[in-house]
Design an enzyme around this catalytic site. Structure first.
Site, short mmCIF file in Angstrom:
data_model
loop_
_atom_site.label_atom_id
_atom_site.label_comp_id
_atom_site.label_asym_id
_atom_site.label_seq_id
_atom_site.Cartn_x
_atom_site.Cartn_y
_atom_site.Cartn_z
N HIS A 177 0.74 -1.15 0.07
CA HIS A 177 -0.17 -0.19 -0.07
C HIS A 177 1.04 1.14 -0.05
O HIS A 177 2.18 1.93 0.00
CB HIS A 177 -1.00 -0.44 1.51
CG HIS A 177 -0.23 0.43 1.99
ND1 HIS A 177 -1.08 0.69 3.66
CD2 HIS A 177 1.24 -0.28 2.99
CE1 HIS A 177 -0.75 1.15 4.61
NE2 HIS A 177 0.81 0.48 4.49
N CYS A 180 5.64 5.48 4.49
CA CYS A 180 4.74 4.80 4.20
C CYS A 180 3.23 5.29 2.97
O CYS A 180 2.73 5.16 2.51
CB CYS A 180 2.82 4.69 5.05
SG CYS A 180 3.38 3.15 6.56
N HIS A 235 4.46 -0.21 -0.55
CA HIS A 235 5.93 -0.63 0.33
C HIS A 235 5.20 -2.00 0.89
O HIS A 235 3.42 -1.74 0.62
CB HIS A 235 6.31 -0.42 1.33
CG HIS A 235 5.34 0.57 2.36
ND1 HIS A 235 5.03 2.18 2.18
CD2 HIS A 235 5.06 -0.14 3.32
CE1 HIS A 235 3.65 2.08 3.19
NE2 HIS A 235 3.89 0.53 3.76
N HIS A 238 3.16 -4.93 4.39
CA HIS A 238 2.90 -5.74 4.79
C HIS A 238 3.12 -6.52 5.28
O HIS A 238 1.41 -7.38 4.32
CB HIS A 238 2.55 -4.54 6.40
CG HIS A 238 2.54 -2.97 6.23
ND1 HIS A 238 3.38 -2.52 7.06
CD2 HIS A 238 2.50 -2.04 5.73
CE1 HIS A 238 4.02 -1.27 6.75
NE2 HIS A 238 2.91 -0.99 6.42
N ASP A 252 -4.52 -10.81 -0.62
CA ASP A 252 -3.47 -11.14 -0.01
C ASP A 252 -2.64 -11.44 -2.02
O ASP A 252 -3.31 -11.70 -2.95
CB ASP A 252 -3.37 -12.81 -0.05
CG ASP A 252 -2.02 -13.69 0.52
OD1 ASP A 252 -1.39 -13.05 1.53
OD2 ASP A 252 -2.11 -14.50 -0.01
N HIS A 253 -1.24 -10.97 -2.10
CA HIS A 253 -0.36 -10.31 -2.67
C HIS A 253 -1.17 -9.27 -3.64
O HIS A 253 -0.20 -8.81 -4.98
CB HIS A 253 -0.80 -11.61 -3.14
CG HIS A 253 1.26 -12.42 -2.81
ND1 HIS A 253 0.77 -12.89 -1.39
CD2 HIS A 253 2.10 -12.58 -2.50
CE1 HIS A 253 1.51 -13.79 -0.67
NE2 HIS A 253 2.62 -12.97 -1.52
N GLU A 297 -0.59 -4.75 11.89
CA GLU A 297 -0.13 -4.34 10.71
C GLU A 297 1.75 -4.10 10.87
O GLU A 297 2.60 -5.07 10.02
CB GLU A 297 0.09 -2.85 10.08
CG GLU A 297 0.06 -2.91 8.86
CD GLU A 297 -0.19 -1.01 8.49
OE1 GLU A 297 -0.73 -0.75 7.45
OE2 GLU A 297 0.63 0.21 9.47
NI NI Z 1 2.47 1.04 5.42
#
Ligand code: NI
Length: 136
Positions: free
Chosen positions: A15, A34, A40, A42, A80-81, A125
């Site tokens: 995100h 972020c 990037h 998580h 996911d992914h 997160e």
């Molecule tokens: Ni983040």
């Protein structure tokens, strides 16, 4: 006799936190790393908690197989992914903060949990940062 049952799940997603109506420097000062324009990732961990009366017939609050299946079908396989900003409709105009992701997850699961049961989502997160949403 109310009992809480919990099911853990996880997904990986990318995100970027930013507001298009803010300058790059304001995004950077509010969202820090972020807001990296190159995104990037998580490793999100999720806990779904369902609370209610034990069904006298089955002895269950909710069938764990059902809970496992609805989390997989409506949340983890969906997120996911993925790049949350670019690939997930709910975030096309919504900043994918942990808070908003928890609300989106709750909204996707709520229709699949019986009305007489309560649902709470805890989203991690990072190991240290988590948020919780119960629908209000
Ligand atoms: Ni983040």
């Amino acid at each position: 006799m109310k009992v809480k049952v919990r099911r853990k799940a996880h997904f990986n997603a990318a995100h970027r936190l930013y507001r298009p109506d803010w300058t790059d420097s304001k995004n950077e000062s509010v969202f820090g790393k972020c807001s990296n324009p190159h995104y990037h990732g998580h490793n999100y961990k999720l806990m779904a908690e369902v609370e209610g009366e034990i069904d006298p017939e089955t002895g269950f609050v909710i069938d764990m197989k059902l809970l496992k299946t609805v989390i997989y079908e409506h949340v983890t396989s969906y997120l996911d992914h993925k790049n949350l900003n670019e690939q997930i409709d709910e975030f096309s105009n919504l900043n994918p903060t942990a808070e908003h992701i928890a609300v989106v997850i709750w909204n996707r699961l709520r229709p699949h949990v019986a009305d007489h049961l309560t649902l709470k989502i805890t989203l991690y997160e990072t190991e240290r940062n988590s948020v919780e949403y119960s629908g209000s």
